[in-house]
Design a protein around this motif. Structure first.
Motif, PDB file in Angstrom:
ATOM      1  N   LEU A 106      34.071  50.491  27.990  1.00 44.04           N
ATOM      2  CA  LEU A 106      34.901  49.701  28.957  1.00 44.04           C
ATOM      3  C   LEU A 106      35.125  48.202  28.475  1.00 44.04           C
ATOM      4  O   LEU A 106      34.367  47.781  27.952  1.00 44.04           O
ATOM      5  CB  LEU A 106      34.158  49.754  30.559  1.00 44.04           C
ATOM      6  N   LEU A 107      36.342  47.939  28.717  1.00 48.58           N
ATOM      7  CA  LEU A 107      36.809  46.662  28.374  1.00 48.58           C
ATOM      8  C   LEU A 107      36.991  45.733  29.586  1.00 48.58           C
ATOM      9  O   LEU A 107      37.961  46.013  30.248  1.00 48.58           O
ATOM     10  CB  LEU A 107      37.979  46.522  27.467  1.00 48.58           C
ATOM     11  N   LYS A 108      35.990  44.788  29.956  1.00 44.52           N
ATOM     12  CA  LYS A 108      36.265  43.899  31.061  1.00 44.52           C
ATOM     13  C   LYS A 108      37.395  42.930  30.772  1.00 44.52           C
ATOM     14  O   LYS A 108      37.156  41.943  29.957  1.00 44.52           O
ATOM     15  CB  LYS A 108      34.902  43.245  31.344  1.00 44.52           C
ATOM     16  N   LEU A 109      38.468  42.957  31.364  1.00 48.65           N
ATOM     17  CA  LEU A 109      39.762  42.408  30.963  1.00 48.65           C
ATOM     18  C   LEU A 109      39.453  40.655  31.376  1.00 48.65           C
ATOM     19  O   LEU A 109      39.046  40.402  32.570  1.00 48.65           O
ATOM     20  CB  LEU A 109      41.080  42.831  31.616  1.00 48.65           C
ATOM     21  N   THR A 110      39.990  39.684  30.407  1.00 46.83           N
ATOM     22  CA  THR A 110      39.787  38.404  30.625  1.00 46.83           C
ATOM     23  C   THR A 110      40.624  38.056  32.083  1.00 46.83           C
ATOM     24  O   THR A 110      41.916  38.585  31.805  1.00 46.83           O
ATOM     25  CB  THR A 110      40.071  37.539  29.298  1.00 46.83           C
ATOM     26  N   ASN A 111      40.292  37.152  32.841  1.00 39.08           N
ATOM     27  CA  ASN A 111      41.071  36.631  33.813  1.00 39.08           C
ATOM     28  C   ASN A 111      41.514  37.843  34.887  1.00 39.08           C
ATOM     29  O   ASN A 111      42.704  37.765  35.389  1.00 39.08           O
ATOM     30  CB  ASN A 111      42.495  35.762  33.403  1.00 39.08           C
ATOM     31  N   SER A 112      40.735  38.918  34.881  1.00 41.60           N
ATOM     32  CA  SER A 112      41.188  40.154  35.679  1.00 41.60           C
ATOM     33  C   SER A 112      39.726  40.833  36.238  1.00 41.60           C
ATOM     34  O   SER A 112      38.734  40.732  35.452  1.00 41.60           O
ATOM     35  CB  SER A 112      42.230  40.995  34.826  1.00 41.60           C
ATOM     36  N   ASP A 113      39.788  41.479  37.210  1.00 45.29           N
ATOM     37  CA  ASP A 113      38.798  42.327  37.745  1.00 45.29           C
ATOM     38  C   ASP A 113      38.853  43.710  37.265  1.00 45.29           C
ATOM     39  O   ASP A 113      37.982  44.523  37.665  1.00 45.29           O
ATOM     40  CB  ASP A 113      38.704  42.186  39.341  1.00 45.29           C
ATOM     41  N   ASP A 114      40.000  44.032  36.501  1.00 44.68           N
ATOM     42  CA  ASP A 114      40.067  45.466  35.800  1.00 44.68           C
ATOM     43  C   ASP A 114      39.094  45.806  34.967  1.00 44.68           C
ATOM     44  O   ASP A 114      39.075  44.857  33.808  1.00 44.68           O
ATOM     45  CB  ASP A 114      41.628  45.575  35.513  1.00 44.68           C
ATOM     46  N   ASN A 115      38.541  46.754  35.071  1.00 41.85           N
ATOM     47  CA  ASN A 115      38.137  47.537  33.773  1.00 41.85           C
ATOM     48  C   ASN A 115      38.757  48.660  33.239  1.00 41.85           C
ATOM     49  O   ASN A 115      39.034  49.731  33.885  1.00 41.85           O
ATOM     50  CB  ASN A 115      36.501  48.203  34.298  1.00 41.85           C
TER      51      ASN A 115
END
Length: 245
Positions: A106-115
Motif C-alpha cells: 500500500l502507498l499512503k498518498l501524500t496530502n490524501s487519505d487514499d491508500n
C-alpha cells in the motif's frame, strides 16, 4: 439379417454425422469468440492510447477526469509512504523465463487519505519454496509513475485465497483481493491497482503490460479454428463418398 446390418450402418452414420456437426459448431464458436476478443483488445488498446494522450497526470488531476471513464491504462505520478511492514508477494510470476513474485503493498498518498494498492514489480524467488525473498522497501516518501488498472483486479487461480487473518508478514498470495487486503490491514483501499513503470532497481523490476496478447494473435487463432472446421467438413464429405463407393 441384412435389415439389422442396414440399421446398424444407418445408426453409425447418424452418430458420425452428429459428431462432425458438433465439432464444426464448436470450432466455429471458438473462432467467433477469438474474433470478439480481438475486437475487445483493439478497443482496449485504443482507449489506453487515448488516455495516455493526457500525459502523465497527478493523482489530483486523475480525480478531476469524468467519473464514468474507466481509468485503466492511465499513467499517474504518485507520492507517498510505502508500507514497509505489511506487504504481499504475488506468487507464480514469470519474468524473462525466471519464476518469482510480484511485490504488492500500500502507498499512503501524500496530502490524501487514499491508500493505493501498488505492484512494485518482480523479484526472483529463492530456490526453496519454504523461503520468501528479501524485499527492501524505502522508509522515506517515495515517488513513482504507475499505470492504473480499474475494475476486476483478481486473476485466474486454482487455489482460493485464504480468508483467515494471521500476524505473519509478508504474505504469499495467489490472487489480488481488495476485500481481503482491507480486512488484513484495516485500511480503506481505493478501487485501483497501480503498476509501477520504469526500469528495475534494488526494490523490484516493473514488468506489467495492460494487454498481453495482441488483437492480431487472437485473429490468427480464429483463422486456425475456422480452418479446423473446414478440414472436418472436407474429411467428412470424402469419408461419406468413399463409403458409398
Amino acid at each position: 439379417m441384412q435389415l439389422i446390418l442396414w440399421r446398424k450402418q444407418k445408426l453409425s452414420s447418424i452418430i458420425i454425422l452428429c459428431v462432425v456437426v458438433i465439432v464444426i459448431l464448436v470450432c466455429l464458436r471458438l473462432g467467433y469468440w477469438q474474433l470478439q476478443r480481438a475486437e475487445n483488445k483493439a478497443l482496449q488498446l485504443t482507449q489506453i492510447a487515448e488516455l495516455q494522450e493526457q500525459g502523465v497526470l497527478s493523482w489530483k488531476q486523475m480525480h478531476q477526469l469524468p467519473t464514468k471513464w474507466n481509468k485503466t491504462g492511465l499513467h499517474v505520478t504518485v507520492t507517498g509512504m510505502l508500507d514497509t511492514e505489511q506487504y504481499w508477494l504475488l506468487d507464480n510470476q514469470v519474468y524473462q523465463g525466471q519464476v518469482g513474485y510480484d511485490v504488492v503493498t500500500l502507498l499512503k498518498l501524500t496530502n490524501s487519505d487514499d491508500n493505493l494498492l501498488v505492484n512494485l514489480g518482480w523479484v526472483k524467488a529463492p530456490i526453496s519454496r519454504e523461503q520468501l525473498p528479501l524485499v527492501h522497501l524505502p522508509a522515506s516518501p517515495f515517488t513513482m509513475t504507475v499505470q492504473l488498472k480499474q475494475g476486476t483486479l483478481s486473476g485466474f487461480t486454482l487455489q482460493k485465497a485464504a480468508q483467515h487473518i494471521d500476524s505473519n508478514w509478508p504474505k504469499r498470495i495467489q490472487i489480488i483481493d481488495l476485500a481481503l487486503f482491507t480486512q488484513q490491514t484495516g485500511r480503506n483501499i481505493v478501487e485501483f491497482m497501480g503498476y509501477r513503470q520504469g526500469d528495475g532497481d534494488n526494490i523490484a523490476v516493473p514488468h506489467y503490460k495492460a494487454v498481453v496478447m495482441s488483437p492480431e494473435k487472437h485473429q490468427a487463432y480464429a483463422v486456425q479454428w475456422f480452418l479446423i472446421a473446414v478440414a472436418c467438413l472436407v474429411i467428412a464429405i470424402f469419408a461419406s463418398k468413399k463409403k458409398e463407393l
